[in-house]
Design an enzyme around this catalytic site. Structure first.
Site, PDB file in Angstrom:
ATOM      1  N   GLU A  91      -7.878 -17.614  18.046  1.00 54.34           N
ATOM      2  CA  GLU A  91      -7.673 -19.043  17.841  1.00 54.34           C
ATOM      3  C   GLU A  91      -8.099 -19.835  19.075  1.00 54.34           C
ATOM      4  O   GLU A  91      -7.962 -19.382  20.206  1.00 54.34           O
ATOM      5  CB  GLU A  91      -6.208 -19.298  17.476  1.00 54.34           C
ATOM      6  CG  GLU A  91      -5.900 -18.622  16.148  1.00 54.34           C
ATOM      7  CD  GLU A  91      -4.510 -18.886  15.609  1.00 54.34           C
ATOM      8  OE1 GLU A  91      -4.415 -19.292  14.453  1.00 54.34           O
ATOM      9  OE2 GLU A  91      -3.518 -18.671  16.324  1.00 54.34           O
ATOM     10  N   CYS A 104      -8.578 -25.037  24.702  1.00 53.60           N
ATOM     11  CA  CYS A 104      -7.796 -23.861  25.076  1.00 53.60           C
ATOM     12  C   CYS A 104      -8.465 -22.639  24.458  1.00 53.60           C
ATOM     13  O   CYS A 104      -8.547 -22.516  23.237  1.00 53.60           O
ATOM     14  CB  CYS A 104      -6.372 -24.054  24.566  1.00 53.60           C
ATOM     15  SG  CYS A 104      -5.287 -22.694  24.987  1.00 53.60           S
ATOM     16  N   CYS A 111      -2.618  -8.947  23.250  1.00 56.85           N
ATOM     17  CA  CYS A 111      -2.454  -8.852  24.713  1.00 56.85           C
ATOM     18  C   CYS A 111      -1.542  -7.681  25.007  1.00 56.85           C
ATOM     19  O   CYS A 111      -0.547  -7.473  24.316  1.00 56.85           O
ATOM     20  CB  CYS A 111      -1.851 -10.142  25.266  1.00 56.85           C
ATOM     21  SG  CYS A 111      -1.631 -10.105  27.061  1.00 56.85           S
ATOM     22  N   CYS A 115       4.727 -10.049  27.296  1.00 59.44           N
ATOM     23  CA  CYS A 115       5.765 -10.986  27.740  1.00 59.44           C
ATOM     24  C   CYS A 115       6.680 -11.229  26.542  1.00 59.44           C
ATOM     25  O   CYS A 115       6.209 -11.392  25.410  1.00 59.44           O
ATOM     26  CB  CYS A 115       5.146 -12.287  28.239  1.00 59.44           C
ATOM     27  SG  CYS A 115       4.001 -12.001  29.600  1.00 59.44           S
ATOM     28  N   CYS A 118       6.338 -14.357  24.010  1.00 56.63           N
ATOM     29  CA  CYS A 118       4.983 -14.753  23.607  1.00 56.63           C
ATOM     30  C   CYS A 118       4.559 -14.066  22.318  1.00 56.63           C
ATOM     31  O   CYS A 118       4.620 -12.832  22.208  1.00 56.63           O
ATOM     32  CB  CYS A 118       4.012 -14.411  24.737  1.00 56.63           C
ATOM     33  SG  CYS A 118       2.281 -14.652  24.283  1.00 56.63           S
ATOM     34  N   SER A 202      -5.539 -19.124  33.470  1.00 56.03           N
ATOM     35  CA  SER A 202      -4.097 -18.914  33.533  1.00 56.03           C
ATOM     36  C   SER A 202      -3.825 -17.421  33.478  1.00 56.03           C
ATOM     37  O   SER A 202      -4.348 -16.714  32.616  1.00 56.03           O
ATOM     38  CB  SER A 202      -3.428 -19.602  32.338  1.00 56.03           C
ATOM     39  OG  SER A 202      -2.059 -19.258  32.279  1.00 56.03           O
ATOM     40  N   ASN A 301       8.043 -22.593  22.547  1.00 55.59           N
ATOM     41  CA  ASN A 301       7.644 -22.759  21.147  1.00 55.59           C
ATOM     42  C   ASN A 301       8.031 -21.510  20.379  1.00 55.59           C
ATOM     43  O   ASN A 301       7.600 -20.416  20.731  1.00 55.59           O
ATOM     44  CB  ASN A 301       6.130 -22.977  21.050  1.00 55.59           C
ATOM     45  CG  ASN A 301       5.745 -24.298  21.674  1.00 55.59           C
ATOM     46  OD1 ASN A 301       6.268 -25.352  21.315  1.00 55.59           O
ATOM     47  ND2 ASN A 301       4.842 -24.254  22.644  1.00 55.59           N
ATOM     48  N   CYS A 344       1.373 -23.670  22.714  1.00 53.27           N
ATOM     49  CA  CYS A 344       1.359 -22.495  23.593  1.00 53.27           C
ATOM     50  C   CYS A 344       2.215 -21.384  23.021  1.00 53.27           C
ATOM     51  O   CYS A 344       3.335 -21.607  22.616  1.00 53.27           O
ATOM     52  CB  CYS A 344       1.989 -22.805  24.947  1.00 53.27           C
ATOM     53  SG  CYS A 344       1.245 -24.139  25.792  1.00 53.27           S
TER      54      CYS A 344
HETATM   55  N1  SAH Z   1      -2.122 -14.659  29.401  1.00 51.70           N
HETATM   56  C1  SAH Z   1      -2.215 -15.836  30.166  1.00 51.70           C
HETATM   57  C2  SAH Z   1      -2.752 -17.019  29.414  1.00 51.70           C
HETATM   58  C3  SAH Z   1      -2.339 -17.235  27.984  1.00 51.70           C
HETATM   59  S1  SAH Z   1      -0.741 -17.816  27.655  1.00 51.70           S
HETATM   60  C4  SAH Z   1      -0.881 -16.159  30.780  1.00 51.70           C
HETATM   61  O1  SAH Z   1       0.121 -15.557  30.409  1.00 51.70           O
HETATM   62  O2  SAH Z   1      -0.852 -17.002  31.674  1.00 51.70           O
HETATM   63  C5  SAH Z   1      -0.744 -19.537  28.154  1.00 51.70           C
HETATM   64  C6  SAH Z   1       0.649 -20.026  28.587  1.00 51.70           C
HETATM   65  O3  SAH Z   1       1.543 -20.144  27.457  1.00 51.70           O
HETATM   66  C7  SAH Z   1       1.306 -19.070  29.569  1.00 51.70           C
HETATM   67  O4  SAH Z   1       1.932 -19.768  30.615  1.00 51.70           O
HETATM   68  C8  SAH Z   1       2.338 -18.415  28.690  1.00 51.70           C
HETATM   69  O5  SAH Z   1       3.370 -17.853  29.444  1.00 51.70           O
HETATM   70  C9  SAH Z   1       2.781 -19.557  27.810  1.00 51.70           C
HETATM   71  N2  SAH Z   1       3.516 -19.124  26.621  1.00 51.70           N
HETATM   72  C10 SAH Z   1       3.438 -17.933  25.997  1.00 51.70           C
HETATM   73  N3  SAH Z   1       4.275 -17.918  24.944  1.00 51.70           N
HETATM   74  C11 SAH Z   1       4.876 -19.129  24.893  1.00 51.70           C
HETATM   75  C12 SAH Z   1       5.831 -19.733  23.994  1.00 51.70           C
HETATM   76  N4  SAH Z   1       6.302 -19.066  22.950  1.00 51.70           N
HETATM   77  N5  SAH Z   1       6.214 -20.997  24.235  1.00 51.70           N
HETATM   78  C13 SAH Z   1       5.697 -21.685  25.282  1.00 51.70           C
HETATM   79  N6  SAH Z   1       4.784 -21.166  26.149  1.00 51.70           N
HETATM   80  C14 SAH Z   1       4.393 -19.901  25.959  1.00 51.70           C
HETATM   81 FE1  SF4 Z   2      -0.214 -11.901  27.370  1.00 52.33          FE
HETATM   82 FE2  SF4 Z   2      -0.019 -14.331  28.511  1.00 52.33          FE
HETATM   83 FE3  SF4 Z   2       1.301 -13.754  26.230  1.00 52.33          FE
HETATM   84 FE4  SF4 Z   2       2.066 -12.623  28.528  1.00 52.33          FE
HETATM   85  S1  SF4 Z   2       2.116 -14.841  28.016  1.00 52.33           S
HETATM   86  S2  SF4 Z   2       1.826 -11.582  26.571  1.00 52.33           S
HETATM   87  S3  SF4 Z   2       0.113 -12.329  29.547  1.00 52.33           S
HETATM   88  S4  SF4 Z   2      -0.918 -13.845  26.485  1.00 52.33           S
END
Ligand code: SAH
Ligand code: SF4
Length: 367
Positions: A91, A104, A111, A115, A118, A202, A301, A344
């Protein structure tokens, strides 16, 4: 074998051109046609000799990911779901604002870093995107957004996409070589001509790769911090066990030596009752006191199956005030495109279940 020219940066195209017996300057012409004029058709490349166009048609292609859906949210945020083969989708999200348009971009299918908050991380890792699939997202956004205005020959100065953030699906620094080649195209004046500060990578904190990025392509850097201490960060961002906060901050300091007038953006997802107390904010202030930085607070989110809750607006405000009173520039990320799951952490890239969204406008349906 046909070669996808979208996988090449300027240097790669020079090698390709000389490899097929053409002069190196042809590479610049190709770059401009492909990336500035969004052309995927060799026949349209009018300043290339007919013989060369015929040679290209046999030996090369300009192959883009296929657009599966194209939605526009009520706030103008636009999201493309692109097929990248084998049932996989990625996406890409365009966020229009008054004085800029930010794209974006995704770097991986899924991934591996898992995390816990996420949606992409919950899917697990599938594969790295190719250069063509990464730069193809920018190509498609520029082409589609430009076709909405009448002038189809705009140079990059007038482009809809003025900024790129590598904040879509995946960890960009875990797909280092392809991401860096794509970044090179974003910065190349013959391609997208974006300035170094308008392109942001990022990362969740892959320390050795942060050092490599500093050496080869020091674009703007955002770090997904999300916690002020290792005990909490270990739980939220598991890669922290390998590269703890102290090492991460040291890498940030080194990064800024390569780009002295820059700052690091720390992203901090606000999770109710987890990392959003006043004590956490104070701990953060102490932690970053010697790092030139800005904070970007991201209200969590939710997504199907997520265990966390979003902090209340009041909690976010109080947290922000603690940081601001300590002199840290802090913004709260507006949640954009919520109704089309483009915010995000909501990007999941499901190709199979593409009818799941009812909100937002499906472009195919209204054109
Ligand atoms: N993998 C990279 C970039 C992609 S994520 C990273 O982790 O930085 C982009 C941003 O969205 C990151 O700061 C991530 O931590 C955040 N993010 C991931 N899941 C989210 C969620 N459910 N709600 C808000 N932000 C989130
Ligand atoms: Fe991967 Fe970024 Fe999501 Fe962490 S926040 S699982 S590094 S995409």
């Amino acid at each position: 074998m046909t070669i996808n020219l979208l996988n090449y940066d300027g240097k790669g195209l020079v090698d390709f051109c000389t490899g097929i017996g053409e002069k190196p300057f042809r590479a610049k012409q190709l770059l401009r046609w492909i990336h500035q004029y969004s052309t995927a058709d060799f026949d349209a490349m009018s300043d290339l000799a007919k013989g060369l166009r015929e040679k290209l048609a046999v030996q090369a292609v300009i192959e883009l990911p296929q657009i599966i859906t194209d939605y526009v949210a009520a706030d103008g945020t636009r999201k493309w779901l692109l097929a990248v083969g084998a049932g996989n989708g990625i996406e890409t999200v365009f966020i229009p604002e008054a004085n800029r348009g930010t794209l974006c971009v995704s770097s991986q299918v899924g991934c591996a870093l898992a995390c816990t908050f996420c949606s992409t991380g919950k899917q697990g890792f599938n594969r790295n995107l190719t250069v063509a699939e990464i730069i193809g997202q920018l190509w498609i956004a520029n082409k589609t957004l430009r076709s909405n205005v009448s002038d189809n020959t705009l140079a990059h100065a007038n482009r809809a996409v003025t900024n790129v953030v590598m904040m879509g699906m995946g960890e960009p620094l875990a797909n280092f070589d392809n991401v860096v080649t794509a970044l090179g195209l974003m910065l190349d004046d013959h391609a997208y001509g974006l300035s170094r500060r308008r392109v942001t990578v990022s990362t969740s904190g892959l320390v050795p790769a942060i050092d490599r990025l500093r050496e080869c392509c020091p674009v703007a850097l955002a770090i997904s911090l999300h916690a002020p201490n290792d005990a909490l960060r270990d739980q939220l961002v598991p890669i922290n066990k390998k590269y703890p906060i102290k090492e991460l901050l040291a890498a940030c300091q080194r990064y800024l030596l390569a780009a002295p007038r820059d700052f690091i953006t720390f992203e901090y997802v606000m999770l109710a009752g987890v990392n959003d107390s006043i004590a956490h904010a104070r701990e953060l202030v102490a932690l970053v006191h010697d790092t030139p930085c800005k904070f970007n607070l991201i209200p969590f989110n939710s997504f199907p199956g997520s265990d966390f809750k979003r902090s209340t607006a009041e909690t976010v405000r109080v947290f922000r005030d603690v940081l601001m009173q300590a002199g840290l520039v802090t913004t709260v990320r507006k949640t954009r495109g919520d109704d089309i799951a483009a915010a995000c952490g909501q990007l999941a890239g499901q190709v199979k279940d593409k009818t799941r969204r009812t909100a937002g406008v499906r472009i195919e349906a209204i054109q």
